[in-house]
Design a protein around this motif. Sequence first.
Motif, PDB file in Angstrom:
ATOM      1  N   LEU A 158      -2.311  -3.390 -15.703  1.00  0.00           N
ATOM      2  CA  LEU A 158      -3.327  -3.061 -14.798  1.00  0.00           C
ATOM      3  C   LEU A 158      -2.923  -3.878 -13.489  1.00  0.00           C
ATOM      4  O   LEU A 158      -3.615  -3.231 -12.317  1.00  0.00           O
ATOM      5  CB  LEU A 158      -4.739  -3.803 -15.305  1.00  0.00           C
ATOM      6  N   ARG A 159      -1.886  -4.572 -13.389  1.00  0.00           N
ATOM      7  CA  ARG A 159      -1.428  -5.183 -12.445  1.00  0.00           C
ATOM      8  C   ARG A 159      -0.102  -4.643 -11.973  1.00  0.00           C
ATOM      9  O   ARG A 159       0.714  -4.640 -13.221  1.00  0.00           O
ATOM     10  CB  ARG A 159      -1.324  -6.689 -12.351  1.00  0.00           C
ATOM     11  N   LEU A 160       0.318  -4.435 -10.815  1.00  0.00           N
ATOM     12  CA  LEU A 160       1.519  -3.766 -10.443  1.00  0.00           C
ATOM     13  C   LEU A 160       2.620  -4.645 -10.911  1.00  0.00           C
ATOM     14  O   LEU A 160       2.355  -5.870 -10.783  1.00  0.00           O
ATOM     15  CB  LEU A 160       1.554  -3.293  -9.022  1.00  0.00           C
ATOM     16  N   LEU A 161       3.671  -4.376 -11.189  1.00  0.00           N
ATOM     17  CA  LEU A 161       5.074  -5.367 -11.961  1.00  0.00           C
ATOM     18  C   LEU A 161       5.305  -6.336 -10.859  1.00  0.00           C
ATOM     19  O   LEU A 161       5.417  -7.496 -11.166  1.00  0.00           O
ATOM     20  CB  LEU A 161       5.995  -4.391 -12.237  1.00  0.00           C
ATOM     21  N   ALA A 209      -0.105   1.332  -2.247  1.00  0.00           N
ATOM     22  CA  ALA A 209      -1.381   0.859  -1.883  1.00  0.00           C
ATOM     23  C   ALA A 209      -1.497  -0.592  -1.969  1.00  0.00           C
ATOM     24  O   ALA A 209      -2.748  -0.860  -1.829  1.00  0.00           O
ATOM     25  CB  ALA A 209      -2.184   1.470  -3.243  1.00  0.00           C
ATOM     26  N   THR A 210      -0.579  -1.401  -1.825  1.00  0.00           N
ATOM     27  CA  THR A 210      -0.768  -2.706  -1.402  1.00  0.00           C
ATOM     28  C   THR A 210      -0.235  -3.166  -0.396  1.00  0.00           C
ATOM     29  O   THR A 210      -0.107  -4.279  -0.034  1.00  0.00           O
ATOM     30  CB  THR A 210       0.206  -3.285  -2.758  1.00  0.00           C
ATOM     31  N   LYS A 211      -0.039  -1.992   0.572  1.00  0.00           N
ATOM     32  CA  LYS A 211       0.604  -2.542   1.963  1.00  0.00           C
ATOM     33  C   LYS A 211      -0.628  -2.343   2.886  1.00  0.00           C
ATOM     34  O   LYS A 211      -0.739  -1.184   3.465  1.00  0.00           O
ATOM     35  CB  LYS A 211       2.007  -1.575   2.022  1.00  0.00           C
ATOM     36  N   PRO A 212      -0.848  -3.536   3.384  1.00  0.00           N
ATOM     37  CA  PRO A 212      -2.281  -3.383   4.233  1.00  0.00           C
ATOM     38  C   PRO A 212      -1.913  -2.573   5.479  1.00  0.00           C
ATOM     39  O   PRO A 212      -2.902  -2.259   6.339  1.00  0.00           O
ATOM     40  CB  PRO A 212      -2.707  -4.796   4.592  1.00  0.00           C
ATOM     41  N   LEU A 213      -0.504  -2.688   5.946  1.00  0.00           N
ATOM     42  CA  LEU A 213      -0.398  -2.328   7.293  1.00  0.00           C
ATOM     43  C   LEU A 213       0.610  -0.828   7.371  1.00  0.00           C
ATOM     44  O   LEU A 213       1.266  -0.694   8.012  1.00  0.00           O
ATOM     45  CB  LEU A 213       0.378  -3.224   8.172  1.00  0.00           C
ATOM     46  N   LEU A 214       0.501  -0.256   6.013  1.00  0.00           N
ATOM     47  CA  LEU A 214       1.347   0.794   5.896  1.00  0.00           C
ATOM     48  C   LEU A 214       0.918   2.115   6.997  1.00  0.00           C
ATOM     49  O   LEU A 214       1.698   2.721   7.522  1.00  0.00           O
ATOM     50  CB  LEU A 214       1.093   1.504   4.511  1.00  0.00           C
ATOM     51  N   ALA A 261      -8.785  -2.697   5.111  1.00  0.00           N
ATOM     52  CA  ALA A 261     -10.079  -2.857   4.336  1.00  0.00           C
ATOM     53  C   ALA A 261     -10.019  -2.194   2.955  1.00  0.00           C
ATOM     54  O   ALA A 261     -10.436  -2.770   1.905  1.00  0.00           O
ATOM     55  CB  ALA A 261     -11.448  -2.089   5.088  1.00  0.00           C
ATOM     56  N   LEU A 262      -9.514  -1.030   2.596  1.00  0.00           N
ATOM     57  CA  LEU A 262      -9.293  -0.446   1.491  1.00  0.00           C
ATOM     58  C   LEU A 262      -8.295  -1.184   0.647  1.00  0.00           C
ATOM     59  O   LEU A 262      -8.466  -1.520  -0.716  1.00  0.00           O
ATOM     60  CB  LEU A 262      -8.753   1.115   1.700  1.00  0.00           C
ATOM     61  N   VAL A 263      -7.036  -1.599   1.220  1.00  0.00           N
ATOM     62  CA  VAL A 263      -6.102  -2.303   0.424  1.00  0.00           C
ATOM     63  C   VAL A 263      -6.662  -3.713  -0.207  1.00  0.00           C
ATOM     64  O   VAL A 263      -6.622  -4.121  -1.340  1.00  0.00           O
ATOM     65  CB  VAL A 263      -4.857  -2.538   1.124  1.00  0.00           C
ATOM     66  N   TYR A 264      -7.477  -4.333   0.829  1.00  0.00           N
ATOM     67  CA  TYR A 264      -7.883  -5.759   0.307  1.00  0.00           C
ATOM     68  C   TYR A 264      -8.995  -5.673  -0.690  1.00  0.00           C
ATOM     69  O   TYR A 264      -9.356  -6.200  -1.534  1.00  0.00           O
ATOM     70  CB  TYR A 264      -8.359  -6.638   1.395  1.00  0.00           C
ATOM     71  N   ALA A 265      -9.821  -4.355  -0.512  1.00  0.00           N
ATOM     72  CA  ALA A 265     -10.691  -4.124  -1.505  1.00  0.00           C
ATOM     73  C   ALA A 265     -10.296  -3.854  -2.811  1.00  0.00           C
ATOM     74  O   ALA A 265     -10.693  -4.544  -3.748  1.00  0.00           O
ATOM     75  CB  ALA A 265     -11.834  -2.880  -1.039  1.00  0.00           C
ATOM     76  N   ARG A 266      -9.081  -3.296  -2.698  1.00  0.00           N
ATOM     77  CA  ARG A 266      -8.699  -3.041  -3.965  1.00  0.00           C
ATOM     78  C   ARG A 266      -8.120  -4.418  -4.712  1.00  0.00           C
ATOM     79  O   ARG A 266      -8.052  -4.586  -5.989  1.00  0.00           O
ATOM     80  CB  ARG A 266      -7.183  -2.404  -3.998  1.00  0.00           C
ATOM     81  N   PHE A 267      -7.479  -5.426  -3.941  1.00  0.00           N
ATOM     82  CA  PHE A 267      -7.089  -6.613  -4.552  1.00  0.00           C
ATOM     83  C   PHE A 267      -8.386  -7.258  -5.100  1.00  0.00           C
ATOM     84  O   PHE A 267      -8.245  -7.959  -6.211  1.00  0.00           O
ATOM     85  CB  PHE A 267      -6.280  -7.550  -3.337  1.00  0.00           C
ATOM     86  N   TRP A 268      -9.352  -7.256  -4.541  1.00  0.00           N
ATOM     87  CA  TRP A 268     -10.571  -7.712  -4.881  1.00  0.00           C
ATOM     88  C   TRP A 268     -11.054  -7.077  -6.032  1.00  0.00           C
ATOM     89  O   TRP A 268     -11.501  -7.943  -7.330  1.00  0.00           O
ATOM     90  CB  TRP A 268     -11.733  -7.798  -3.906  1.00  0.00           C
ATOM     91  N   PHE A 277       2.795 -11.499   0.063  1.00  0.00           N
ATOM     92  CA  PHE A 277       2.556 -11.922   1.357  1.00  0.00           C
ATOM     93  C   PHE A 277       4.125 -11.675   2.194  1.00  0.00           C
ATOM     94  O   PHE A 277       3.863 -11.575   3.344  1.00  0.00           O
ATOM     95  CB  PHE A 277       2.420 -13.306   1.348  1.00  0.00           C
ATOM     96  N   ALA A 278       5.029 -11.849   1.586  1.00  0.00           N
ATOM     97  CA  ALA A 278       6.392 -11.518   2.443  1.00  0.00           C
ATOM     98  C   ALA A 278       6.391 -10.263   2.999  1.00  0.00           C
ATOM     99  O   ALA A 278       7.104  -9.999   3.718  1.00  0.00           O
ATOM    100  CB  ALA A 278       7.709 -11.966   1.457  1.00  0.00           C
ATOM    101  N   ARG A 279       5.930  -9.184   2.051  1.00  0.00           N
ATOM    102  CA  ARG A 279       6.057  -7.917   2.482  1.00  0.00           C
ATOM    103  C   ARG A 279       5.123  -7.552   3.549  1.00  0.00           C
ATOM    104  O   ARG A 279       5.356  -6.933   4.549  1.00  0.00           O
ATOM    105  CB  ARG A 279       5.725  -7.034   1.304  1.00  0.00           C
ATOM    106  N   LEU A 280       3.759  -8.366   3.658  1.00  0.00           N
ATOM    107  CA  LEU A 280       3.067  -8.233   4.674  1.00  0.00           C
ATOM    108  C   LEU A 280       3.419  -8.794   5.992  1.00  0.00           C
ATOM    109  O   LEU A 280       3.416  -8.113   7.088  1.00  0.00           O
ATOM    110  CB  LEU A 280       1.602  -9.007   4.388  1.00  0.00           C
ATOM    111  N   VAL A 281       4.191 -10.000   5.895  1.00  0.00           N
ATOM    112  CA  VAL A 281       4.683 -10.547   7.251  1.00  0.00           C
ATOM    113  C   VAL A 281       5.836  -9.593   7.422  1.00  0.00           C
ATOM    114  O   VAL A 281       5.764  -9.283   8.764  1.00  0.00           O
ATOM    115  CB  VAL A 281       5.396 -11.755   6.882  1.00  0.00           C
ATOM    116  N   GLU A 282       6.681  -9.059   6.733  1.00  0.00           N
ATOM    117  CA  GLU A 282       7.754  -7.909   6.993  1.00  0.00           C
ATOM    118  C   GLU A 282       7.182  -6.963   7.752  1.00  0.00           C
ATOM    119  O   GLU A 282       7.554  -6.434   9.017  1.00  0.00           O
ATOM    120  CB  GLU A 282       8.414  -7.530   5.902  1.00  0.00           C
ATOM    121  N   SER A 283       5.802  -6.372   7.376  1.00  0.00           N
ATOM    122  CA  SER A 283       5.438  -5.151   7.836  1.00  0.00           C
ATOM    123  C   SER A 283       4.791  -5.520   9.139  1.00  0.00           C
ATOM    124  O   SER A 283       4.448  -4.503  10.065  1.00  0.00           O
ATOM    125  CB  SER A 283       4.253  -4.481   6.977  1.00  0.00           C
TER     126      SER A 283
END
Length: 533
Positions: free
Chosen positions: A523-526, A127-132, A291-298, A96-102
């Motif tokens: 399976l989950r990123l470090l 692939a985990t950055k929704p605003l890349l 949409a694709l990033v959050y689908a990956r988290f789902w 979440f901190a990375r998202l706010v940063e982006s």
Amino acid sequence: MTYRPDIDGLRAIAVGLVVAFHASPALMPDGFIGVDMFFVISGYLITGIMLRDLKKGTFSIVGFYTRRIRRIFPALLVVVIATLGTGSFLLVGEGFARLVESVVAGLGFVANFLFWSQAGYGDALAATKPLLHLWSLAVEEQFYLLWPLVLAFSFRFRSGVVLSGMLIFLGSFGLCVVWTLHDPNGAYYLPFNRLWEPMAGGLLAMVGYSARGSIERNLCSLVGLALVAASFPMISTLEHFPGWRAVFPVAGTVLIIAAGPASLINRALVLKPLIALGLISYPLYLWHWPALVYARFWSLDRFGTFELSVVASLLAVSAAVVLAWLTYLLVELPIRLQRPSRVAQKLAGGWLALLVVSAGLWFSLPLLGFGVDKTEAQYVAELGRREGTCFMLDGKSNLPPECIDNDPDQTRIALVGDSYAAGFSKALRETPGLSVIEFTSSSCPFNLDFDFAIRPEQCRAINDERLDLILATQPDLIFIASWWQMGAEDDVSQLRNLAQSIQTLLDRTEARIVLYGLSPVLLRLLPICSQGK
């Protein structure tokens, strides 16, 4: 400038390529060229509009940025707010901190600098950055901080407009070619290496060239289409892009625009489905990646995998299309009907308020224990891989002396394999009583006289050099590790070849051989695991 529906169709092709690339890189590995096409289209249209106003004597910097605010901010603010709100439920800790940063970087139109600073080999967090994807919007807006001022100044002088455009084009293109050779990530993200792409469209608008006659128009459009199509075999990966290879999609797009709406290809671009997609190309571009990033988290929470199935990817893209249409109909169109100056002031105020709130949240998160502790490069550095030296990234060997620790008073161990082998480097080097001879290479397992599709010639040559090094140093132990599911045409033949390669070592050395089997894959990123997600 008169409305050209074929350019909306061209926008549809560009956004379709980008969305297909992000949804399924295996299906559309070169779809990222759609961004380059967008740059050209934007440069052509906006430069044409500015020239029209300059000729009329109605151009003003304030008016220009008022139009940009009305065009860019409505959909951007909606998508950023929705992405941030969704992320507050799906992401925790560092994510979440990375998202706010982006968000802060995206609203400040400097996202390209942020993501450039984070990019590098092993950038698994991309692939985990929704605003890349906001990096491209940042590049475009940075261009429009410079170009209107230069254009307005040079318009006062005869031939000054074209000359200034040519200087920017040539300088940026030359820098792009050179920079790509040494730092592809920087060449991809930084504006200095990208200015030539929107300027290519701008030069077309400045010269005012438009193909005349059916033969010239059709030839122009066909050659343009051929250049865009030639991008796909010429640009296999992002590794050497943009550089000179970006000429193909850029020149192709310029020619298709220059061919005019009456040309053969451009008549196909005015099909209603393409025009409809072109009209929502901007909000679709903004919506599709979150949409694709959050689908990956789902998918990660539901099935334990970050990879999306074909059905899940199609559902995410379909949701993005629906959201884009709603944004276009309910946000963009109503705003266009309002008074330009008043709506621009409201949008600018909303943008500033969101930026201040996001920046405040970004600064307060570390106080709550949710800061961004490490970059991707730091995570990779902690693995102790000696990238670019003992661990080759580009298929070239030229092993430096520091990779050969051949101390006869210690147990001499030769470490060979791909990046998985390189992951053992730090542990082996820090183990007392060992001297390590390391020769690891990205995507190159230790299979003698065997070709891998990803780098057939380089890997065979590297393994020959590895064997020569082992025979020359005669280590006490040979440690072999790789990702054994490399995707060879025949996995059985690879394993048989591995057995033959080991037999060669047994026949020609006195070394003990350690063969490390399949490495565990998280399976989950470090970084996500480290935050307890």
